[in-house]
Design a protein around this motif. Structure first.
Motif, PDB file in Angstrom:
ATOM      1  N   LYS A 160       0.841  -1.202   0.000  1.00 45.59           N
ATOM      2  CA  LYS A 160       0.000   0.000   0.000  1.00 45.59           C
ATOM      3  C   LYS A 160       0.872   1.247   0.000  1.00 45.59           C
ATOM      4  CE  LYS A 160      -3.834  -1.853   2.752  1.00 45.59           C
ATOM      5  NZ  LYS A 160      -4.662  -1.640   3.958  1.00 45.59           N
ATOM      6  N   PHE A 161       0.382   2.256  -0.666  1.00 48.78           N
ATOM      7  CA  PHE A 161       1.009   3.566  -0.524  1.00 48.78           C
ATOM      8  C   PHE A 161      -0.011   4.641  -0.871  1.00 48.78           C
ATOM      9  CE2 PHE A 161       1.825   4.960  -4.947  1.00 48.78           C
ATOM     10  CZ  PHE A 161       1.673   3.776  -5.645  1.00 48.78           C
ATOM     11  N   GLN A 162       0.345   5.858  -0.521  1.00 51.13           N
ATOM     12  CA  GLN A 162      -0.540   6.996  -0.775  1.00 51.13           C
ATOM     13  C   GLN A 162       0.267   8.088  -1.455  1.00 51.13           C
ATOM     14  OE1 GLN A 162      -1.912   9.929   2.420  1.00 51.13           O
ATOM     15  NE2 GLN A 162      -3.749   8.653   2.195  1.00 51.13           N
ATOM     16  N   THR A 163      -0.355   8.757  -2.402  1.00 57.11           N
ATOM     17  CA  THR A 163       0.335   9.860  -3.065  1.00 57.11           C
ATOM     18  C   THR A 163      -0.621  11.048  -3.195  1.00 57.11           C
ATOM     19  OG1 THR A 163       1.644  10.486  -5.013  1.00 57.11           O
ATOM     20  CG2 THR A 163      -0.233   9.055  -5.409  1.00 57.11           C
ATOM     21  N   ALA A 164      -0.065  12.236  -3.018  1.00 57.08           N
ATOM     22  CA  ALA A 164      -0.869  13.445  -3.220  1.00 57.08           C
ATOM     23  C   ALA A 164      -1.125  13.631  -4.710  1.00 57.08           C
ATOM     24  CB  ALA A 164      -0.139  14.656  -2.656  1.00 57.08           C
ATOM     25  N   VAL A 165      -2.295  14.121  -5.048  1.00 57.67           N
ATOM     26  CA  VAL A 165      -2.588  14.308  -6.471  1.00 57.67           C
ATOM     27  C   VAL A 165      -2.057  15.669  -6.918  1.00 57.67           C
ATOM     28  CG1 VAL A 165      -4.679  12.915  -6.255  1.00 57.67           C
ATOM     29  CG2 VAL A 165      -4.836  15.417  -6.240  1.00 57.67           C
ATOM     30  N   ASP A 166      -1.712  15.739  -8.173  1.00 59.13           N
ATOM     31  CA  ASP A 166      -1.465  17.037  -8.802  1.00 59.13           C
ATOM     32  C   ASP A 166      -2.382  17.131 -10.012  1.00 59.13           C
ATOM     33  OD1 ASP A 166      -0.038  16.260 -11.338  1.00 59.13           O
ATOM     34  OD2 ASP A 166       1.387  15.414  -9.905  1.00 59.13           O
ATOM     35  N   THR A 167      -2.424  18.296 -10.612  1.00 54.29           N
ATOM     36  CA  THR A 167      -3.412  18.520 -11.663  1.00 54.29           C
ATOM     37  C   THR A 167      -3.217  17.595 -12.873  1.00 54.29           C
ATOM     38  OG1 THR A 167      -1.991  20.281 -12.498  1.00 54.29           O
ATOM     39  CG2 THR A 167      -3.826  20.931 -11.062  1.00 54.29           C
ATOM     40  N   SER A 168      -1.981  17.132 -13.079  1.00 53.60           N
ATOM     41  CA  SER A 168      -1.746  16.289 -14.249  1.00 53.60           C
ATOM     42  C   SER A 168      -2.322  14.894 -14.078  1.00 53.60           C
ATOM     43  CB  SER A 168      -0.242  16.187 -14.543  1.00 53.60           C
ATOM     44  OG  SER A 168       0.408  15.402 -13.563  1.00 53.60           O
ATOM     45  N   PHE A 169      -2.732  14.541 -12.861  1.00 50.44           N
ATOM     46  CA  PHE A 169      -3.344  13.221 -12.652  1.00 50.44           C
ATOM     47  C   PHE A 169      -4.705  13.122 -13.342  1.00 50.44           C
ATOM     48  CE2 PHE A 169      -1.480  11.147  -8.570  1.00 50.44           C
ATOM     49  CZ  PHE A 169      -0.198  11.458  -8.955  1.00 50.44           C
ATOM     50  N   PHE A 170      -5.363  14.246 -13.544  1.00 54.56           N
ATOM     51  CA  PHE A 170      -6.771  14.216 -13.931  1.00 54.56           C
ATOM     52  C   PHE A 170      -7.030  14.891 -15.261  1.00 54.56           C
ATOM     53  CE2 PHE A 170      -7.143  13.227  -9.532  1.00 54.56           C
ATOM     54  CZ  PHE A 170      -8.324  12.534  -9.393  1.00 54.56           C
ATOM     55  N   THR A 171      -8.061  14.410 -15.951  1.00 52.94           N
ATOM     56  CA  THR A 171      -8.749  15.196 -16.964  1.00 52.94           C
ATOM     57  C   THR A 171      -9.886  15.911 -16.227  1.00 52.94           C
ATOM     58  OG1 THR A 171     -10.453  13.565 -17.494  1.00 52.94           O
ATOM     59  CG2 THR A 171      -8.319  13.311 -18.600  1.00 52.94           C
ATOM     60  N   PRO A 172     -10.694  16.724 -16.916  1.00 48.63           N
ATOM     61  CA  PRO A 172     -11.859  17.273 -16.227  1.00 48.63           C
ATOM     62  C   PRO A 172     -12.843  16.193 -15.775  1.00 48.63           C
ATOM     63  CG  PRO A 172     -11.405  18.510 -18.224  1.00 48.63           C
ATOM     64  CD  PRO A 172     -10.519  17.308 -18.264  1.00 48.63           C
ATOM     65  N   LEU A 173     -12.705  14.983 -16.322  1.00 46.28           N
ATOM     66  CA  LEU A 173     -13.712  13.947 -16.118  1.00 46.28           C
ATOM     67  C   LEU A 173     -13.292  12.835 -15.166  1.00 46.28           C
ATOM     68  CD1 LEU A 173     -14.719  13.519 -19.880  1.00 46.28           C
ATOM     69  CD2 LEU A 173     -15.996  14.769 -18.116  1.00 46.28           C
ATOM     70  N   GLN A 174     -11.981  12.580 -15.064  1.00 49.04           N
ATOM     71  CA  GLN A 174     -11.590  11.386 -14.316  1.00 49.04           C
ATOM     72  C   GLN A 174     -10.078  11.349 -14.089  1.00 49.04           C
ATOM     73  OE1 GLN A 174     -11.778   8.823 -18.423  1.00 49.04           O
ATOM     74  NE2 GLN A 174     -12.244   7.703 -16.575  1.00 49.04           N
ATOM     75  N   LEU A 175      -9.674  10.398 -13.252  1.00 49.25           N
ATOM     76  CA  LEU A 175      -8.246  10.102 -13.142  1.00 49.25           C
ATOM     77  C   LEU A 175      -7.772   9.602 -14.499  1.00 49.25           C
ATOM     78  CD1 LEU A 175      -5.928   9.827 -10.933  1.00 49.25           C
ATOM     79  CD2 LEU A 175      -6.497   7.393 -10.916  1.00 49.25           C
ATOM     80  N   GLN A 176      -6.704  10.210 -14.987  1.00 49.05           N
ATOM     81  CA  GLN A 176      -6.210   9.829 -16.311  1.00 49.05           C
ATOM     82  C   GLN A 176      -5.966   8.322 -16.367  1.00 49.05           C
ATOM     83  OE1 GLN A 176      -5.272  11.685 -19.049  1.00 49.05           O
ATOM     84  NE2 GLN A 176      -4.671  13.730 -18.377  1.00 49.05           N
ATOM     85  N   PRO A 177      -6.395   7.652 -17.436  1.00 47.90           N
ATOM     86  CA  PRO A 177      -6.043   6.228 -17.558  1.00 47.90           C
ATOM     87  C   PRO A 177      -4.527   6.010 -17.493  1.00 47.90           C
ATOM     88  CG  PRO A 177      -7.747   6.799 -19.129  1.00 47.90           C
ATOM     89  CD  PRO A 177      -7.308   8.089 -18.488  1.00 47.90           C
TER      90      PRO A 177
END
Lengths: 88, 288
Positions: free
Chosen positions: B6-23
Motif C-alpha cells: 500500500k502507498f498513498q500519493t498526493a494528487v497534482d493537476t496532471s493526474f486528472f482530466t476534467p472527467l476522471q483520473l487519467q487512464p
C-alpha cells in the motif's frame, strides 16, 4: 547482403538502421558487422558465436531457424534482426 | 490472503482530466505499485532484473472505473496492490485498486509473463517461469492454477457481431524514447495516450454523421481492456486502425495495433508478425 536492425539493437550500431554486410555466408556477414560495431557482438552473439535465441532473423522476409549461419547469401539479400522481447 | 503493498500519493493537476483520473495515471500508479510489492515481498525491481535476470512483460490490461471521483474530490490517491502467480509462475496477475477515502476510483488488472533476461546490456529476454527460489517466497494464497480470464476476445466478438459501426480511422505514432522504458521497449503505461489520439481523430471526423461519438469527448472512459501479442521497441513506427461501435447505448472503440513497416524502416513491408495487440475502450456503463 543488406542488414537491417531495429529497436533496442540500434544503440549498438550507432543508430544505423541499414548497412552493407559483405560476406559469403550469414555468419561471415554478421561477423563483419560485429567487427564494425564491437558493442553489438555480445548483444547479438553468445559465447560460442551463435545468434542469441532472443533475436529473430528474417532473410528476405522469411524467418530463419536458429543456427542457419552457414547459409550462403548474395549482395541482393536482406537480413532483418529483430529482438522479440526485453525484460524491462 | 495475498499480501498487499500500500502507498498513498498526493494528487497534482496532471493526474486528472476534467472527467476522471487519467487512464495513464491509473497505469503508472499500478506499475509503481508492482515495484513496491516486489520491494516489500520479493526483491527490488532493479535487483529482479539486474541480479536475478528476471523481468516481466505485459500480456493483458484491464482498467475499470467505479465512483465518479474528480480532481476536487481527491486530495490523495491510495493504492493497494496484490500479486498472484499462476500456472507455477508462468504468469503473474497483479491487481491494483486505486481509491481516495471511501471512494473507489479504479481497479487495474495486469497479466504479466515473466521473462528470463538473457543478455544484460540490451536486456533482451525470453519467456520463462518465475525461478523456483523466487516462487517459493510467495505464500500459498499467492499461487494458483486458475486460468487467466481473457475479456478482450469475448467482448470483441460481441461488439463486431452485434454492434452498429459508427466510423473507422487510422493513425500512426513513432515509439520515441519518451514512450519507452529502461530496455528501450515501449512502456504500456503510454498506451491510453496513443489510443486516445486515434479515438479523438476518428470522433472528430465522423461526429457530424454520428452524434453518439460525442461520448468519446464528453464522457469518461469506463473501461480500458487490452490484449498484447508483442512489444514495440524504440523508434518503431506504430499504426493504429480504429473502429467505433454502438451497442445497447454503449460506445466502444476498438484499436488494432500493428507496425507500419519493418520496424525501424517504415517504407518497407512488415517483417514477421505486424500485429502487436488489440485495445477496447468502453464509454458508458456495460456489465459485459
Amino acid at each position: 547482403m543488406r542488414l537491417v536492425v531495429s529497436g533496442n539493437l540500434l544503440r549498438f550500431t550507432s543508430f544505423t538502421k541499414e548497412m552493407d554486410a559483405p560476406g559469403g555466408t550469414l555468419g561471415e556477414a554478421l561477423a563483419g558487422v560485429c567487427a564494425r560495431f564491437p558493442s553489438l557482438k555480445p548483444v547479438l552473439l553468445d559465447d560460442e558465436g551463435r545468434v542469441r535465441a532472443v533475436h529473430q532473423l528474417f532473410l528476405n522476409g522469411e524467418q530463419l531457424p536458429r543456427g542457419e549461419l552457414e547459409q550462403r547469401v548474395g549482395a541482393d539479400d536482406e537480413l532483418a534482426v529483430i529482438t522479440a522481447l526485453a525484460g524491462g | 490472503v495475498p499480501r498487499i503493498a500500500k502507498f498513498q500519493t498526493a494528487v497534482d493537476t496532471s493526474f486528472f482530466t476534467p472527467l476522471q483520473l487519467q487512464p495513464r495515471t491509473s497505469l503508472s500508479l499500478t506499475w509503481n505499485s508492482f515495484a513496491r510489492w516486489l520491494s516489500e515481498y520479493l526483491v527490488s525491481f532493479p535487483e529482479l532484473i539486474g541480479k536475478e535476470h528476471v523481468g516481466a512483460v505485459i500480456m493483458s490490461i484491464g482498467v475499470r472505473y467505479f465512483d465518479d471521483v474528480r480532481f476536487f474530490d481527491c486530495p490523495v490517491v491510495d493504492v493497494s496492490a496484490s500479486v498472484v502467480a499462476l500456472g507455477g509462475g508462468s504468469r503473474l496477475k497483479l491487481v491494483t485498486v486505486l481509491h481516495s477515502g471511501q471512494q473507489r476510483i479504479s481497479e487495474v488488472t495486469l497479466l504479466l509473463c515473466p521473462v528470463r533476461v538473457e543478455e544484460p546490456t540490451s536486456l533482451a529476454a525470453r519467456p520463462s517461469p518465475l525461478p523456483p527460489h523466487l516462487l517459493e517466497r510467495l505464500s500459498p494464497d499467492e499461487q494458483s492454477d486458475a486460468k487467466p480470464e481473457r475479456r478482450v476476445p469475448r467482448l470483441l466478438e460481441r461488439i463486431r457481431t452485434t454492434g452498429r459501426p459508427l466510423g473507422v480511422g487510422k493513425s500512426q505514432f513513432i515509439v520515441d524514447r519518451h514512450l519507452c522504458e529502461v530496455a528501450d521497449q515501449w512502456s504500456f503505461v503510454e498506451l491510453p495516450c496513443v489510443c486516445e489520439s486515434s479515438r479523438n481523430a476518428l470522433a472528430f471526423e465522423h461526429l457530424g454523421a454520428e452524434p453518439g461519438l460525442r461520448h468519446a469527448l464528453d464522457t469518461r472512459l469506463e473501461r480500458f481492456d487490452v490484449e498484447l501479442t508483442k512489444p514495440y521497441f524504440s523508434f518503431d513506427h506504430g499504426l493504429i486502425n480504429s473502429q467505433a461501435y454502438e451497442l445497447e447505448g454503449v460506445v466502444y472503440f476498438v484499436h488494432e495495433l500493428s507496425s507500419s513497416g519493418a520496424v525501424s524502416a517504415p517504407r518497407r513491408e512488415p517483417v514477421g508478425s505486424a500485429r502487436h495487440g488489440v485495445v477496447i475502450e468502453t464509454f458508458g456503463r456495460a456489465d459485459a
